[in-house]
Scaffold this active site. Structure first.
Site, PDB file in Angstrom:
ATOM      1  N   ARG A 232       0.849  -1.191   0.000  1.00  0.00           N
ATOM      2  CA  ARG A 232       0.000   0.000   0.000  1.00  0.00           C
ATOM      3  C   ARG A 232       0.882   1.237   0.000  1.00  0.00           C
ATOM      4  O   ARG A 232       1.907   1.297   0.694  1.00  0.00           O
ATOM      5  CB  ARG A 232      -0.925   0.026   1.231  1.00  0.00           C
ATOM      6  CG  ARG A 232      -2.031  -1.009   1.189  1.00  0.00           C
ATOM      7  CD  ARG A 232      -3.034  -0.692   0.115  1.00  0.00           C
ATOM      8  NE  ARG A 232      -3.960  -1.793  -0.124  1.00  0.00           N
ATOM      9  CZ  ARG A 232      -4.712  -1.916  -1.208  1.00  0.00           C
ATOM     10  NH1 ARG A 232      -4.616  -1.024  -2.178  1.00  0.00           N
ATOM     11  NH2 ARG A 232      -5.528  -2.926  -1.351  1.00  0.00           N
ATOM     12  N   ASP A 256       5.605  -0.381  -6.292  1.00  0.00           N
ATOM     13  CA  ASP A 256       4.415  -0.580  -7.124  1.00  0.00           C
ATOM     14  C   ASP A 256       3.269   0.309  -6.671  1.00  0.00           C
ATOM     15  O   ASP A 256       2.266   0.432  -7.379  1.00  0.00           O
ATOM     16  CB  ASP A 256       3.983  -2.052  -7.071  1.00  0.00           C
ATOM     17  CG  ASP A 256       2.839  -2.366  -8.020  1.00  0.00           C
ATOM     18  OD1 ASP A 256       2.935  -1.975  -9.208  1.00  0.00           O
ATOM     19  OD2 ASP A 256       1.851  -2.981  -7.592  1.00  0.00           O
ATOM     20  N   GLU A 261      -2.277   8.251  -5.650  1.00  0.00           N
ATOM     21  CA  GLU A 261      -2.354   7.622  -6.966  1.00  0.00           C
ATOM     22  C   GLU A 261      -3.530   8.181  -7.749  1.00  0.00           C
ATOM     23  O   GLU A 261      -4.560   8.517  -7.160  1.00  0.00           O
ATOM     24  CB  GLU A 261      -2.496   6.103  -6.806  1.00  0.00           C
ATOM     25  CG  GLU A 261      -1.276   5.448  -6.174  1.00  0.00           C
ATOM     26  CD  GLU A 261      -1.405   3.930  -6.044  1.00  0.00           C
ATOM     27  OE1 GLU A 261      -2.462   3.383  -6.435  1.00  0.00           O
ATOM     28  OE2 GLU A 261      -0.462   3.295  -5.557  1.00  0.00           O
ATOM     29  N   HIS A 279       1.046   0.419  -9.845  1.00  0.00           N
ATOM     30  CA  HIS A 279       0.127  -0.393  -9.036  1.00  0.00           C
ATOM     31  C   HIS A 279      -0.369  -1.609  -9.823  1.00  0.00           C
ATOM     32  O   HIS A 279      -1.571  -1.787 -10.049  1.00  0.00           O
ATOM     33  CB  HIS A 279      -1.065   0.453  -8.560  1.00  0.00           C
ATOM     34  CG  HIS A 279      -1.693  -0.107  -7.306  1.00  0.00           C
ATOM     35  ND1 HIS A 279      -2.276   0.683  -6.347  1.00  0.00           N
ATOM     36  CD2 HIS A 279      -1.832  -1.376  -6.856  1.00  0.00           C
ATOM     37  CE1 HIS A 279      -2.757  -0.068  -5.367  1.00  0.00           C
ATOM     38  NE2 HIS A 279      -2.495  -1.315  -5.666  1.00  0.00           N
TER      39      HIS A 279
END
Length: 529
Positions: A232, A256, A261, A279
């Site tokens: 996360r 990632d 975001e 992600h």
């Protein structure tokens, strides 16, 4: 017959439609377009989303018939779970759909970071053959620190063990014995930071975990450490990480996920030693397929009024095992019969579970009972989600007890309680034989043996000759056919209970006439359709 409307707000795997089948009316909408989404919700009983659709209080208010929101994935950042719970809307996700993909993504980032795959790829495509510039490090014999040994953390650790690494982990919620079973040594977070050559984070995002790896923690690390975060965004302080990379306190990172975001600009992007991806942890064909299938099954269960194991806002412990599932509809019926006998909402409700079934977690049976207790007395839909809140709002004290001792039945469930006037009400049931046939075994202290049919009638009266005939004649005149009848009494001439299963509902005026004709102390009809 009108089919329930299932609204799909984002692109899902084709397998979703196959699982849902022909029993639902499938509609599609662009969930990111609020002007299109809100009116489309008016008829929806189920809403399927991924991460782009914001299911907030406004969206929920626009969906008066909504029973379930299904997120095809793990994260629920885009779903207002408390608002959904208040409206009795079940929220489900697919908690195990992407665990393998997420673990593999972390492994991929670690390897790419160790061997400078991303910058070497970019340089070669730009026409530069720079073998010496992109010298990396081996993973074998290195210490890999795993922060969080949940499902994904364990899968990551198992995969890294194949590379001949030494595995250590920080997780205050796992036992040393369990860690040892998977070949991991439990250590403190400080020790993990000091000893690890690679650190991979596998934690949920909570107030306690946000910023867990910050400036102070990074200062404890080896200067050769490489940090991986495919869990996360926000678990690692990105500004602190950028500073540590610039100062040589950290050798590299594979990310990632990001605090905000979509993220298209970050100081971290300026480092060749940082490998990033947008992600992609769950972005595999297999994970999307698993997520779609999982939530489609959950939607079917929810719309059929069944318990849904992956519901995140249902107050029951763990997964409901197969030994418990057959009892759920029975206990819900017990709750409805209980309320019908009570004639209103009781002051207390106790669910008592006895016998073999108590070997399992029976907490969900309390929810099933409450769902039945309130099904016929409140205007809003009652679900496993909002049943406890309905009880709390009405000041109903609810309890659950269990006892492995059951003298007469292998398993027995009783719903009993006290009314505001002090009277008590109880109803018991069991599942009988290999086919698990539902039976009522007790009503207000009277032994019975009847099926919880769609239409039930109970008369309590003073035992005397002629009552059965009077009741039968009155129902016959009203064209109500009796399917089954049973009389139970405390003693000859004492209190008696007549329990009837009938083929159609008994009109209120007919029930009143029979009550007067036999001088019944009470008469209750229950329609379980």
């Amino acid at each position: 017959m009108t089919r329930p409307v299932v609204l799909i707000a984002e692109e899902l795997a084709p397998s979703v439609l196959a699982v849902l089948g022909d029993g639902f009316e499938i509609r599609h909408v662009d969930g990111a377009d609020r002007a299109a989404l809100l009116p489309a919700l008016a008829d929806a009983e189920a809403l399927l989303v991924r991460s782009a659709t914001q299911v907030d209080a406004q969206a929920l208010a626009a969906a008066p018939r909504l029973k379930v929101v299904a997120r095809a994935g793990i994260g629920l950042d885009n779903v207002d779970v408390p608002a959904a719970t208040a409206r009795g809307v079940m929220v489900v996700n697919a908690p195990q759909s992407n665990v393998v993909s997420a673990a593999e993504q972390a492994v991929a980032l670690l390897l790419a970071c160790a061997r400078n795959i991303a910058p070497a790829n970019q340089a070669l495509k730009a026409g530069k053959w720079q073998r010496s510039k992109w010298t990396g490090v081996e993973v074998a014999d290195k210490t890999v620190g795993v922060v969080g040994l949940g499902r994904i953390g364990v899968l990551f650790a198992q995969r890294m063990s194949a590379f001949g690494t030494r595995l250590i982990a920080y997780d205050p919620y796992i036992s040393t014995a369990r860690a040892a079973q998977i070949g991991v040594k439990l250590v403190s977070l400080e020790e993990l930071l000091r000893e690890s050559d690679f650190i991979s984070i596998h934690l949920p995002k909570t107030p306690e975990t946000v910023g867990l790896i910050g400036k102070e923690q990074l200062a404890l690390c080896k200067p050769t450490v490489r940090i991986i975060n495919a869990a996360r965004g926000g678990l690692v302080d990105e500004q602190a990480l950028a500073e540590a990379l610039a100062n040589g306190q950290v050798a590299g990172a594979g990310l990632d996920v990001f605090a905000t975001e979509p993220c298209t600009d970050s100081p971290l992007f300026g480092f060749d030693s940082v490998v990033v991806s947008p992600h992609l942890g769950a972005s595999t064909t297999e994970a999307q397929d698993k997520a779609g299938i999982a939530v489609a099954h959950s939607v079917k269960l929810a719309l059929e009024g069944e318990f849904v194991p992956d519901a995140v806002n249902v107050q029951a412990g763990g997964v409901v095992v197969e030994e418990i599932r057959p009892a759920l509809p029975l206990v819900e019926k017990l709750g409805r019969v209980f309320t019908a006998l009570a004639g209103g909402v009781a002051a207390t409700v106790e669910v008592e579970v006895r016998g073999e079934i108590t070997a399992y977690d029976v907490s969900v049976l309390q929810l099933a009972a409450l769902k039945g207790v309130f099904a016929d007395v409140v205007e809003e839909q009652v679900s496993f989600v909002n049943a406890p809140a309905l009880a709390a709002e009405r000041g109903v004290e609810v309890s659950l007890t269990s006892n492995p001792d059951s003298p007469d039945f292998r398993s027995l469930i009783t719903v009993k309680g006290v009314l505001p006037n002090g009277d008590t009400v109880s109803v018991s049931g069991t599942l009988s034989g290999p086919r698990q046939v539902e039976k009522l075994t007790e009503v207000d202290g009277f032994d019975v043996d009847i099926l919880p049919a769609e239409h039930l009638v109970f008369f309590r009266y003073a035992d005397r000759p002629g009552v059965v005939g009077t009741v039968g004649a009155a129902l016959g005149q009203a064209q109500v056919n009796i399917a089954g009848a049973q009389v139970s009494r405390t003693s000859q001439g004492g209190d008696a209970l007549m329990a009837l299963t009938v083929d159609s509902a008994v009109p209120a005026d007919v029930l009143d006439r029979i009550t007067a004709a036999i001088g019944a102390q009470s008469a209750r009809s229950v329609d379980l359709v």
